[in-house]
Every structure is written in C-alpha cells, then in structure tokens.
Design a protein around this motif. Structure first.
Motif, PDB file in Angstrom:
ATOM      1  N   TRP A 171       0.854  -1.187   0.000  1.00 51.01           N
ATOM      2  CA  TRP A 171       0.000   0.000   0.000  1.00 51.01           C
ATOM      3  C   TRP A 171       0.892   1.239   0.000  1.00 51.01           C
ATOM      4  N   GLN A 195      -5.006   5.912  -9.865  1.00 50.18           N
ATOM      5  CA  GLN A 195      -5.281   4.638 -10.532  1.00 50.18           C
ATOM      6  C   GLN A 195      -4.099   4.208 -11.386  1.00 50.18           C
ATOM      7  N   ARG A 198      -1.308   3.054  -9.082  1.00 46.66           N
ATOM      8  CA  ARG A 198      -1.653   1.717  -8.560  1.00 46.66           C
ATOM      9  C   ARG A 198      -1.324   0.636  -9.583  1.00 46.66           C
ATOM     10  N   ASP A 199      -1.712   0.864 -10.843  1.00 42.54           N
ATOM     11  CA  ASP A 199      -1.504  -0.149 -11.873  1.00 42.54           C
ATOM     12  C   ASP A 199      -0.031  -0.303 -12.216  1.00 42.54           C
ATOM     13  N   LEU A 203       0.096  -2.029  -6.795  1.00 43.69           N
ATOM     14  CA  LEU A 203      -0.239  -1.798  -5.398  1.00 43.69           C
ATOM     15  C   LEU A 203      -1.629  -2.310  -5.075  1.00 43.69           C
ATOM     16  N   GLU A 204      -1.808  -2.739  -3.815  1.00 41.77           N
ATOM     17  CA  GLU A 204      -3.141  -3.115  -3.366  1.00 41.77           C
ATOM     18  C   GLU A 204      -4.053  -1.899  -3.287  1.00 41.77           C
ATOM     19  N   ALA A 205      -3.494  -0.771  -2.885  1.00 38.84           N
ATOM     20  CA  ALA A 205      -4.292   0.451  -2.785  1.00 38.84           C
ATOM     21  C   ALA A 205      -3.361   1.652  -2.744  1.00 38.84           C
ATOM     22  N   VAL A 206      -3.861   2.766  -3.234  1.00 41.18           N
ATOM     23  CA  VAL A 206      -3.192   4.057  -3.128  1.00 41.18           C
ATOM     24  C   VAL A 206      -4.111   4.974  -2.339  1.00 41.18           C
ATOM     25  N   SER A 219      -8.485   1.179  -4.838  1.00 36.58           N
ATOM     26  CA  SER A 219      -8.049  -0.167  -4.487  1.00 36.58           C
ATOM     27  C   SER A 219      -7.816  -1.003  -5.731  1.00 36.58           C
ATOM     28  N   ARG A 220      -7.194  -2.158  -5.531  1.00 35.31           N
ATOM     29  CA  ARG A 220      -6.808  -3.003  -6.656  1.00 35.31           C
ATOM     30  C   ARG A 220      -8.005  -3.461  -7.466  1.00 35.31           C
TER      31      ARG A 220
END
Length: 295
Positions: A171, A195, A198-199, A203-206, A219-220
């Motif tokens: 995270w 987004q 994250r991609d 990551l599971e979440a930003v 979130s993912r």
C-alpha cells in the motif's frame, strides 16, 4: 518483548529545532507514538546518537511505554535534527545530512518480525546507504507487507528510487502534491493519477490525502472511496495530521476494516490532532477518547 509486535515502524526520529525550542518528531516516530497511544503494540526501528537529544528520545519512549528493542545507538552520528527558521511567520526547513537515522541497524529485530508481517516506512530514512541496505535486508528476510508513506523532502529524494519503493510496497499513502509529482500522467485528475500509479506499481491500494478536501483511496479491484475532511471548529495547527491519519489507516488494515470505515475514522482522528498543539501528546486520555466510538 513479552508480546510480538503487530507492526514494525522503520525510520527517522528527529527534532525540529526552532530558535527557542526543540520539538520531538519525525513522521515514523509520530506514527508509532499514535499507534501505541491507540492501543497497538508497534516496534520502532530507528537510531539516535550518544547525545542529549538521544537521551530525550529514550526518556520519551520509556514514559510512553514503548519498546527500545529496535532503537540503535550511533557512536559517530548525532540524533536527527531539522533546523527550522521563521521569516515573516513562514517556516523554512533544513534537514541535516548524515544523522543517526541514516545508520539504522535492523538486525536486532529480525527475530521479532514475523514472516509476511506489516512493515511501515517512509522515504526520508532510506536516503542513507546504511539504513537503505538494512531495510532491504529486513525485507528480504521476512517478506513483509509494506505500507509506504511517501515523504518527498528536497533535496533528499530521487524519482526513480521512490518509484522503486512504490513497486516494492503493498500500500502507499501520499498527498495530492506528491501524487502529481510522481504520476506519469500529471495532467490528469487526482483519482486517475492514483489509478495509474496503482496499476504501474502493482499496489493493493493508493491512499491520497487532500488537506481540506478530504481523502480518497483507489483499491486493486477498481473501487474508489472518498471522504470529506471533518470540520475542525478550534483549529490550532495541522502538524502531524498526516501521521495521525496514517496510524489509523494501519490499524484499519490490521483489523480488516472496510475502506470507507478506514477513511472515516482516520479523517476524524486527524481532525482531532489539528485541534491540539503539535503532532502528539503524552495525555493518554486523548487517545482513549479518540477511539471510544470504535467497536
């Protein structure tokens, strides 16, 4: 330690040095202080010098019943300091080089860190080669889930290095300005930037804090959750608000709260910090009251 820590916090403890006072802090230290106050069992992994400021850190940790098992003592480097100068009421900061927190030895905590445990760190303490190598060794040995708290402090960061930390993390939390700096799509809206980050970094979440505009998480699974900033009727200062937000977010991850609840509780707690002077307090009642409606 009688009990295994539920989270390791790796990073700097330092003093903000004004003309007339020295204020204990550092984002990781503020986070671990909040975690302890809110009833968790964190272990701080850092370093201080053999000096008066280092003794102040040790005394404060003992008063707050924090374990000293992860705190190293550097013979040749001073306890971290940031020189703060005020001009027309506006502060400027000079983060001093080659401090004790640039020489953190994590070997003494390897046996205390469970495999795939939760490890928090910022980016500032990894500026030094010794701390960076010890951090990486800790990660290699324990394969933790990593919460990265991005702290871009000029001139102590490099874009590619921070991206590397993001790619290693599970995270990441950062503010809106830091997101725009690190994003490969700076012209896009903040949610699209997050987004994309994250991609790109898997990551599971930003998690993104936006000061008076609140916070959001992507979130993912593609979900986006937002929360407004709570009103602070008696605003004193915003020092440590981000660290307070992070501490509650970490608790939420440990407890598997849903993201809307994490954001709501973290924002309310950060607002409570804004209603007092400084980033932390040694009044246990503050923390008891802050979590009184958690159930």
């Amino acid at each position: 330690m009688p009990d295994s820590p539920d989270i390791l916090v790796f990073g700097e403890v330092l003093f903000d040095c004004f003309d007339d006072q020295q204020v204990l802090g550092g984002a990781p230290f503020n986070v671990v202080w909040n975690l302890k106050g809110l009833g968790r069992n964190p272990l701080f992994v850092g370093a201080v010098g053999h000096d008066a400021l280092g003794q102040r850190v040790i005394a404060s940790m003992r008063t707050w019943h924090m374990s000293l098992a992860g705190l190293g003592m550097s013979e040749n480097h001073p306890t971290g300091r940031v020189e703060v100068h005020l001009k027309n009421g506006e502060p400027s900061y000079k983060i001093l080089a080659d401090q004790a927190y640039d020489h953190i030895d994590a070997s003494q905590v390897l046996e205390k860190m469970p495999q795939h445990g939760l490890l928090y760190h910022g980016s500032l303490a990894l500026r030094g080669e010794v701390s960076r190598q010890n951090f990486q060794h800790l990660c290699d040995q324990t394969q933790p889930r990593i919460f990265l708290d991005v702290n871009l402090r000029d001139p102590w960061w490099q874009h590619d290095e921070v991206v590397g930390y993001l790619q290693q993390a599970t995270w990441a939390k950062l503010n809106e300005q830091e997101l725009a700096i690190l994003s490969s799509r700076p012209e896009s809206a903040p949610i699209e930037q997050a987004q994309c980050l994250r991609d790109e970094c898997q990551l599971e979440a930003v998690i993104v804090t936006r000061a008076a505009q609140g916070a959001f998480v992507v979130s993912r699974d593609g979900s986006v959750f937002e929360t407004p900033a709570p009103a602070v009727p008696q605003l004193i200062d915003t020092v440590g608000a981000g660290d307070a937000f992070t501490a509650v977010t970490l608790i939420g991850l440990i407890e598997a709260w849903p993201w809307p609840l994490i954001l709501q509780r973290a924002s309310v707690y950060a607002a409570a910090i804004c209603a007092m002077r400084g980033a932390t307090t040694d009044d246990p009642l503050f923390y008891i009251e802050a979590k009184s409606d958690w159930s």
